[in-house]
Design a protein around this motif. Sequence first.
Motif, PDB file in Angstrom:
ATOM      1  N   PRO A 293      -9.968   9.239  14.126  1.00  0.00           N
ATOM      2  CA  PRO A 293      -9.461  10.008  13.263  1.00  0.00           C
ATOM      3  C   PRO A 293      -9.819   9.353  11.736  1.00  0.00           C
ATOM      4  O   PRO A 293      -9.514   8.061  11.267  1.00  0.00           O
ATOM      5  CB  PRO A 293      -7.934   9.643  13.529  1.00  0.00           C
ATOM      6  CG  PRO A 293      -7.744   9.197  14.927  1.00  0.00           C
ATOM      7  CD  PRO A 293      -8.996   8.589  14.974  1.00  0.00           C
TER       8      PRO A 293
ATOM      9  N   ALA B  68      -9.691  11.135   8.536  1.00  0.00           N
ATOM     10  CA  ALA B  68      -9.545  12.182   7.419  1.00  0.00           C
ATOM     11  C   ALA B  68      -8.628  11.729   6.225  1.00  0.00           C
ATOM     12  O   ALA B  68      -8.418  12.490   5.387  1.00  0.00           O
ATOM     13  CB  ALA B  68      -8.963  13.591   8.042  1.00  0.00           C
ATOM     14  N   GLY B  69      -7.913  10.470   6.399  1.00  0.00           N
ATOM     15  CA  GLY B  69      -7.018   9.988   5.484  1.00  0.00           C
ATOM     16  C   GLY B  69      -7.367   9.838   4.256  1.00  0.00           C
ATOM     17  O   GLY B  69      -8.679   9.613   4.107  1.00  0.00           O
ATOM     18  N   TYR B  70      -6.673   9.920   3.394  1.00  0.00           N
ATOM     19  CA  TYR B  70      -7.040   9.698   1.906  1.00  0.00           C
ATOM     20  C   TYR B  70      -7.287   8.446   1.463  1.00  0.00           C
ATOM     21  O   TYR B  70      -7.896   8.298   0.490  1.00  0.00           O
ATOM     22  CB  TYR B  70      -5.837  10.343   0.950  1.00  0.00           C
ATOM     23  CG  TYR B  70      -5.765  11.882   1.099  1.00  0.00           C
ATOM     24  CD1 TYR B  70      -6.593  12.797   0.878  1.00  0.00           C
ATOM     25  CD2 TYR B  70      -4.301  12.199   1.424  1.00  0.00           C
ATOM     26  CE1 TYR B  70      -6.312  14.026   0.966  1.00  0.00           C
ATOM     27  CE2 TYR B  70      -3.880  13.636   1.582  1.00  0.00           C
ATOM     28  CZ  TYR B  70      -5.159  14.458   1.080  1.00  0.00           C
ATOM     29  OH  TYR B  70      -4.846  15.724   1.437  1.00  0.00           O
ATOM     30  N   GLY B  71      -6.852   7.318   2.291  1.00  0.00           N
ATOM     31  CA  GLY B  71      -7.295   6.057   1.798  1.00  0.00           C
ATOM     32  C   GLY B  71      -6.738   5.685   0.240  1.00  0.00           C
ATOM     33  O   GLY B  71      -7.334   5.118  -0.435  1.00  0.00           O
ATOM     34  N   THR B  72      -5.656   6.100  -0.111  1.00  0.00           N
ATOM     35  CA  THR B  72      -5.244   6.013  -1.108  1.00  0.00           C
ATOM     36  C   THR B  72      -4.942   4.532  -1.906  1.00  0.00           C
ATOM     37  O   THR B  72      -4.942   4.328  -2.951  1.00  0.00           O
ATOM     38  CB  THR B  72      -3.493   6.398  -1.249  1.00  0.00           C
ATOM     39  OG1 THR B  72      -2.696   5.979  -0.313  1.00  0.00           O
ATOM     40  CG2 THR B  72      -3.734   7.977  -1.467  1.00  0.00           C
ATOM     41  N   ARG B  73      -4.680   3.559  -0.803  1.00  0.00           N
ATOM     42  CA  ARG B  73      -4.552   2.175  -1.257  1.00  0.00           C
ATOM     43  C   ARG B  73      -6.098   1.534  -1.956  1.00  0.00           C
ATOM     44  O   ARG B  73      -6.041   0.583  -2.265  1.00  0.00           O
ATOM     45  CB  ARG B  73      -4.219   1.405  -0.071  1.00  0.00           C
ATOM     46  CG  ARG B  73      -2.737   1.540   0.367  1.00  0.00           C
ATOM     47  CD  ARG B  73      -2.263   0.624   1.610  1.00  0.00           C
ATOM     48  NE  ARG B  73      -2.850   1.763   2.862  1.00  0.00           N
ATOM     49  CZ  ARG B  73      -2.794   1.305   3.865  1.00  0.00           C
ATOM     50  NH1 ARG B  73      -2.392   0.101   4.243  1.00  0.00           N
ATOM     51  NH2 ARG B  73      -3.154   1.916   4.898  1.00  0.00           N
TER      52      ARG B  73
ATOM     53  N   LYS C   2     -12.871   6.218   2.841  1.00  0.00           N
ATOM     54  CA  LYS C   2     -12.501   4.648   3.084  1.00  0.00           C
ATOM     55  C   LYS C   2     -13.130   4.104   4.254  1.00  0.00           C
ATOM     56  O   LYS C   2     -13.498   2.991   4.333  1.00  0.00           O
ATOM     57  CB  LYS C   2     -11.081   4.897   3.639  1.00  0.00           C
ATOM     58  CG  LYS C   2     -10.447   3.483   3.962  1.00  0.00           C
ATOM     59  CD  LYS C   2      -8.936   3.497   3.875  1.00  0.00           C
ATOM     60  CE  LYS C   2      -8.295   4.379   5.352  1.00  0.00           C
ATOM     61  NZ  LYS C   2      -6.993   4.218   5.402  1.00  0.00           N
ATOM     62  N   GLU C   3     -13.522   5.000   5.386  1.00  0.00           N
ATOM     63  CA  GLU C   3     -14.212   4.319   6.489  1.00  0.00           C
ATOM     64  C   GLU C   3     -15.640   4.271   6.267  1.00  0.00           C
ATOM     65  O   GLU C   3     -16.276   3.405   7.049  1.00  0.00           O
ATOM     66  CB  GLU C   3     -14.081   5.695   7.590  1.00  0.00           C
ATOM     67  CG  GLU C   3     -12.811   5.926   8.044  1.00  0.00           C
ATOM     68  CD  GLU C   3     -12.135   6.826   7.210  1.00  0.00           C
ATOM     69  OE1 GLU C   3     -12.518   7.430   6.310  1.00  0.00           O
ATOM     70  OE2 GLU C   3     -10.755   7.105   7.396  1.00  0.00           O
TER      71      GLU C   3
ATOM     72  N   GLN D 110     -10.089  18.053   9.807  1.00  0.00           N
ATOM     73  CA  GLN D 110      -8.565  18.398   9.794  1.00  0.00           C
ATOM     74  C   GLN D 110      -8.303  18.836   8.239  1.00  0.00           C
ATOM     75  O   GLN D 110      -8.561  18.231   7.154  1.00  0.00           O
ATOM     76  CB  GLN D 110      -7.782  16.788   9.667  1.00  0.00           C
ATOM     77  CG  GLN D 110      -6.339  17.025   9.736  1.00  0.00           C
ATOM     78  CD  GLN D 110      -5.546  15.633   9.720  1.00  0.00           C
ATOM     79  OE1 GLN D 110      -6.338  14.526   9.446  1.00  0.00           O
ATOM     80  NE2 GLN D 110      -4.454  15.491   9.819  1.00  0.00           N
TER      81      GLN D 110
ATOM     82  N   MET E 138      -3.819  16.952   5.718  1.00  0.00           N
ATOM     83  CA  MET E 138      -3.623  15.608   6.393  1.00  0.00           C
ATOM     84  C   MET E 138      -2.101  15.482   6.719  1.00  0.00           C
ATOM     85  O   MET E 138      -1.112  15.211   5.872  1.00  0.00           O
ATOM     86  CB  MET E 138      -4.013  14.557   5.344  1.00  0.00           C
ATOM     87  CG  MET E 138      -5.450  14.579   4.537  1.00  0.00           C
ATOM     88  SD  MET E 138      -6.581  15.588   5.651  1.00  0.00           S
ATOM     89  CE  MET E 138      -7.870  16.248   4.605  1.00  0.00           C
TER      90      MET E 138
ATOM     91  N   GLY F 239      -0.963  13.519   9.127  1.00  0.00           N
ATOM     92  CA  GLY F 239      -0.662  12.459   9.839  1.00  0.00           C
ATOM     93  C   GLY F 239      -1.681  12.125  11.117  1.00  0.00           C
ATOM     94  O   GLY F 239      -2.288  12.961  11.283  1.00  0.00           O
TER      95      GLY F 239
ATOM     96  N   ASP G 235     -10.475   1.614  10.175  1.00  0.00           N
ATOM     97  CA  ASP G 235      -9.884   0.642   9.129  1.00  0.00           C
ATOM     98  C   ASP G 235      -9.156  -0.428   9.704  1.00  0.00           C
ATOM     99  O   ASP G 235      -8.802  -1.441   9.227  1.00  0.00           O
ATOM    100  CB  ASP G 235      -9.163   1.339   8.246  1.00  0.00           C
ATOM    101  CG  ASP G 235      -8.018   2.221   8.800  1.00  0.00           C
ATOM    102  OD1 ASP G 235      -7.679   2.271  10.086  1.00  0.00           O
ATOM    103  OD2 ASP G 235      -7.288   2.820   7.794  1.00  0.00           O
TER     104      ASP G 235
HETATM  105  P1  UTP Z   1      -3.476   5.375   7.272  1.00  0.00           P
HETATM  106  O1  UTP Z   1      -1.956   5.099   7.518  1.00  0.00           O
HETATM  107  O2  UTP Z   1      -4.386   4.168   6.826  1.00  0.00           O
HETATM  108  O3  UTP Z   1      -3.741   6.252   5.804  1.00  0.00           O
HETATM  109  O4  UTP Z   1      -4.162   6.057   8.441  1.00  0.00           O
HETATM  110  P2  UTP Z   1      -4.709   6.693   5.031  1.00  0.00           P
HETATM  111  O5  UTP Z   1      -4.346   8.064   4.451  1.00  0.00           O
HETATM  112  O6  UTP Z   1      -6.021   6.792   5.686  1.00  0.00           O
HETATM  113  O7  UTP Z   1      -4.826   5.472   3.856  1.00  0.00           O
HETATM  114  P3  UTP Z   1      -3.502   5.226   2.694  1.00  0.00           P
HETATM  115  O8  UTP Z   1      -2.376   4.616   3.371  1.00  0.00           O
HETATM  116  O9  UTP Z   1      -3.509   6.350   2.033  1.00  0.00           O
HETATM  117  O10 UTP Z   1      -4.286   4.050   2.011  1.00  0.00           O
HETATM  118  C1  UTP Z   1      -4.485   5.650   9.484  1.00  0.00           C
HETATM  119  C2  UTP Z   1      -5.488   6.075  10.098  1.00  0.00           C
HETATM  120  O11 UTP Z   1      -5.443   7.625  10.341  1.00  0.00           O
HETATM  121  C3  UTP Z   1      -6.356   8.409   9.707  1.00  0.00           C
HETATM  122  C4  UTP Z   1      -6.926   7.745   8.657  1.00  0.00           C
HETATM  123  O12 UTP Z   1      -8.038   8.105   8.256  1.00  0.00           O
HETATM  124  C5  UTP Z   1      -6.895   6.400   9.027  1.00  0.00           C
HETATM  125  O13 UTP Z   1      -8.105   5.910  10.091  1.00  0.00           O
HETATM  126  N1  UTP Z   1      -5.561   9.517   9.268  1.00  0.00           N
HETATM  127  C6  UTP Z   1      -4.410   9.593   8.773  1.00  0.00           C
HETATM  128  C7  UTP Z   1      -6.042  11.170   9.489  1.00  0.00           C
HETATM  129  O14 UTP Z   1      -7.226  11.197   9.980  1.00  0.00           O
HETATM  130  N2  UTP Z   1      -5.543  12.056   9.019  1.00  0.00           N
HETATM  131  C8  UTP Z   1      -4.259  11.832   8.531  1.00  0.00           C
HETATM  132  O15 UTP Z   1      -3.299  12.868   8.224  1.00  0.00           O
HETATM  133  C9  UTP Z   1      -3.481  10.697   8.332  1.00  0.00           C
END
Ligand code: UTP
Length: 278
Positions: free
Chosen positions: A10, A12-17, A27-28, A104, A107, A109, A132
């Motif tokens: 997975p 697709a997360g935004y990696g906001t941190r 982020k990946e 995805q 996003m 979760g 990550d």
């Molecule tokens: P994180 O909780 O680290 O979220 O997701 P994030 O959005 O990547 O980072 P922050 O918190 O905003 O900095 C854990 C893993 O789940 C994936 C992320 O890419 C990460 O590998 N993920 C999370 C998804 O693929 N889709 C989502 O909707 C949420």
Amino acid sequence: MKKIRKCLFPAAGYGTRFLPATKAIPKEMLPVLTKPLLQYGVEEAIEAGCDTMAIVTGRGKRAIEDHFDISYELEHQIKGTSKEHFLKEIRQVIEQCTFSYTRQREMKGLGHAILTGETLIGEEPFAVILADDLCENKNEGVLSQMVALSEKFPQHCIVAIEEVPKEETHKYGVIAGEEIQKGLYRVTDMVEKPDPKEAPSNLAIIGRYILLPEIFDVLRTTPPGKGGEVQITDALLHLAKEEKVLAYKFIGRRFDCGSVDGFVEATNYFYELENRKK
Ligand code: UTP
């Protein structure tokens, strides 16, 4: 049980941190030394015997597909020069496995991201790596340890766990369970990001899973949980109630590269490791 040959990432997360770095770069794809986080994950999956990488991406993540592909122009430019060896490792990775992608769109979760990957996995047990969470172990990679365990317990989902300081439980999924052999627990309860006061233990789930395909049916009916996101922890709790989830205290080190502190720690660690090899 079918052999585990597919690994889902997975991503697709935004990696906001990591903003602003992650505004245009996934982020990946952030590198620890010269290698992107996701490549570390793919190498760990290959070592564990997987040959099919299934990656859940999202908007703005095209760099991932380009990374696991041939770059004709670049390869042509450096062919026969002293720089050719820089591409050797990634070329080997590309040659050893196939990559498939799905997006995805929203996003919603980690649980939702895993469900999005169903189309790439189908009806077989599979591994999940959250790139990550960078894991390192000299002798046997963490996923490899878990695949070996899944051969002994083919009817179970397995999550990797580690002990964390009690005050940090709010960052993780936390389990309760009975230890059935050294470092292996039958999970009886799981809570997503509990306050330290409510945490059932200090055993936190990290980004490595072995999942059975029935998880998809459970995820389909799992409502959004903590943070309004569909949580894999909630879906696994459903299976834990049927005694189908094990938690494994892995051997090795994990760096939380989703946080700046963990990322810097990993960079320093791998830098030292590289220097020692020289
Ligand atoms: P994180 O909780 O680290 O979220 O997701 P994030 O959005 O990547 O980072 P922050 O918190 O905003 O900095 C854990 C893993 O789940 C994936 C992320 O890419 C990460 O590998 N993920 C999370 C998804 O693929 N889709 C989502 O909707 C949420």
